[in-house]
Design a protein around this motif. Sequence first.
Motif, PDB file in Angstrom:
ATOM      1  N   GLY A   7       0.815  -1.209   0.000  1.00  0.00           N
ATOM      2  CA  GLY A   7       0.000   0.000   0.000  1.00  0.00           C
ATOM      3  C   GLY A   7       0.855   1.268   0.000  1.00  0.00           C
ATOM      4  O   GLY A   7       2.061   1.239  -0.246  1.00  0.00           O
ATOM      5  N   GLY A 241      -8.206  -3.547  15.184  1.00  0.00           N
ATOM      6  CA  GLY A 241      -7.493  -3.301  13.941  1.00  0.00           C
ATOM      7  C   GLY A 241      -6.051  -3.761  14.010  1.00  0.00           C
ATOM      8  O   GLY A 241      -5.510  -4.324  13.051  1.00  0.00           O
ATOM      9  N   GLU A 242      -5.401  -3.550  15.149  1.00  0.00           N
ATOM     10  CA  GLU A 242      -4.013  -3.978  15.316  1.00  0.00           C
ATOM     11  C   GLU A 242      -3.910  -5.500  15.355  1.00  0.00           C
ATOM     12  O   GLU A 242      -2.937  -6.070  14.856  1.00  0.00           O
ATOM     13  N   ALA A 245      -4.201  -6.563  11.751  1.00  0.00           N
ATOM     14  CA  ALA A 245      -2.952  -6.255  11.048  1.00  0.00           C
ATOM     15  C   ALA A 245      -1.862  -7.253  11.426  1.00  0.00           C
ATOM     16  O   ALA A 245      -1.063  -7.676  10.584  1.00  0.00           O
ATOM     17  N   THR A 285      -2.216   0.761  11.161  1.00  0.00           N
ATOM     18  CA  THR A 285      -3.030  -0.319  10.596  1.00  0.00           C
ATOM     19  C   THR A 285      -3.610   0.006   9.221  1.00  0.00           C
ATOM     20  O   THR A 285      -4.036  -0.895   8.508  1.00  0.00           O
ATOM     21  N   ASN A 286      -3.631   1.278   8.835  1.00  0.00           N
ATOM     22  CA  ASN A 286      -4.196   1.669   7.547  1.00  0.00           C
ATOM     23  C   ASN A 286      -3.068   1.928   6.545  1.00  0.00           C
ATOM     24  O   ASN A 286      -2.484   3.011   6.503  1.00  0.00           O
ATOM     25  N   MET A 288      -3.213   2.411   3.485  1.00  0.00           N
ATOM     26  CA  MET A 288      -3.590   3.310   2.392  1.00  0.00           C
ATOM     27  C   MET A 288      -3.714   4.768   2.849  1.00  0.00           C
ATOM     28  O   MET A 288      -4.208   5.614   2.109  1.00  0.00           O
ATOM     29  N   SER A 289      -3.247   5.071   4.034  1.00  0.00           N
ATOM     30  CA  SER A 289      -3.270   6.454   4.510  1.00  0.00           C
ATOM     31  C   SER A 289      -2.030   7.184   4.012  1.00  0.00           C
ATOM     32  O   SER A 289      -0.914   6.656   4.096  1.00  0.00           O
TER      33      SER A 289
END
Length: 393
Positions: A7, A241-242, A245, A285-286, A288-289
């Motif tokens: 990403g 979320g973590e 991931a 965790t994102n 795509m940020s």
Amino acid sequence: MVLGAGGILGGAWLVGALQALADELGWDPGSAEYIVGTSAGAMIGGLSAAGVPPWFMLAHSGGETVAESDDEEGSLGEDSRSCGAVFRLHRGVPALGPGSWRLALASLARPYRYSPAAILAGWLPQGLISGEPLKQTIRAVAGDCWAPHPNLWIVACEHHTGRRVVFGRRGAPRVSLADAVAASCAIPGFYKPVTIDGSRYVDGGVASISNLDLLAGQRLDLVICLNPTSSLHAPHPRTLGERAAGVLRQLSGRVVRDEAGRVRESGTEVVLVQPTVQDLDAIGTNLMSSKRRQHVIEVATQTVARHLREPELRARLRDLPPGESLLVKRPHGAGIAQPDFEELAHRRWEPRPQSRRAEVCAPARNPADGTDAAPLGSTGRRPARRRSQTAAA
């Protein structure tokens, strides 16, 4: 050299890792005789093969003002500061239903033939985000051609079948580097699939997060694999979320270690570089940020540099040849002037004394025009060196 998927922030980590390789070893990563890029790794690998040095990627990403080239085609614009990570809706009527009915139904009938990622790619709807900013970033340095590199392999997947396609390798469809990179980055359900010669292609990560196994049996001396989505470190998860991931990192690590094992079994040494706890904290965790992109680059430059200073690893990489000065070190001065990327890329392959080389997954021909990439006459490019019989023994 193999550059894995990851990403936007995985791509940022790759930039920092390449900068550390150049700083610590004086080696030009783009001079690796093979470069294999998947998804984010396709973007960074494509830029590197086209002559963009890591120091320029870092400075340009950080917002520094660049004295642009007089050649409009060779000038990097604002979109390229984030390596094309600018999200714009694709123009056209959105497609309804699964992204690929053919792949979805085939996976339903024979699920054992397809990986979970391929099954998901078939059932997810086609993405709404255009890959045009990705193409524009590559076109700024390579135009509508392929990179002047003898062995650049960009990995994507055919959407109807889930079959892995290695653009740049002999026998693959002829395509521009911009289209190949956009296809490799086309995350199912997020980006619109890229159509090339009537076939639709999606993210190469559907086949493998790194596609390191492509180098098994190639009789190479050394493979350096930079894989942003795996890690030997496991920070304590604090949120759901973590935890998710962490599971994905474990799966990615298992795949890349298995592939590295296959390459080692073929007699090739593999150096695997992965994010540390500090990197994981910066990435979050994102993937795509784009907000933390520069911070991730800076952290990766520091953590990978520390890793490269370890005596055992330093000894394994001691034979890497010194790179062209402008491809390794930033020139002194307050501002930065945009180099002639094409000239720098061609300069890599001018005749020079033979030495042990690191390998990066790359292609045997220029798919843009169908010609073999190694024998380029006046440029003096050398064919990729294979392991000697003595070394193989």
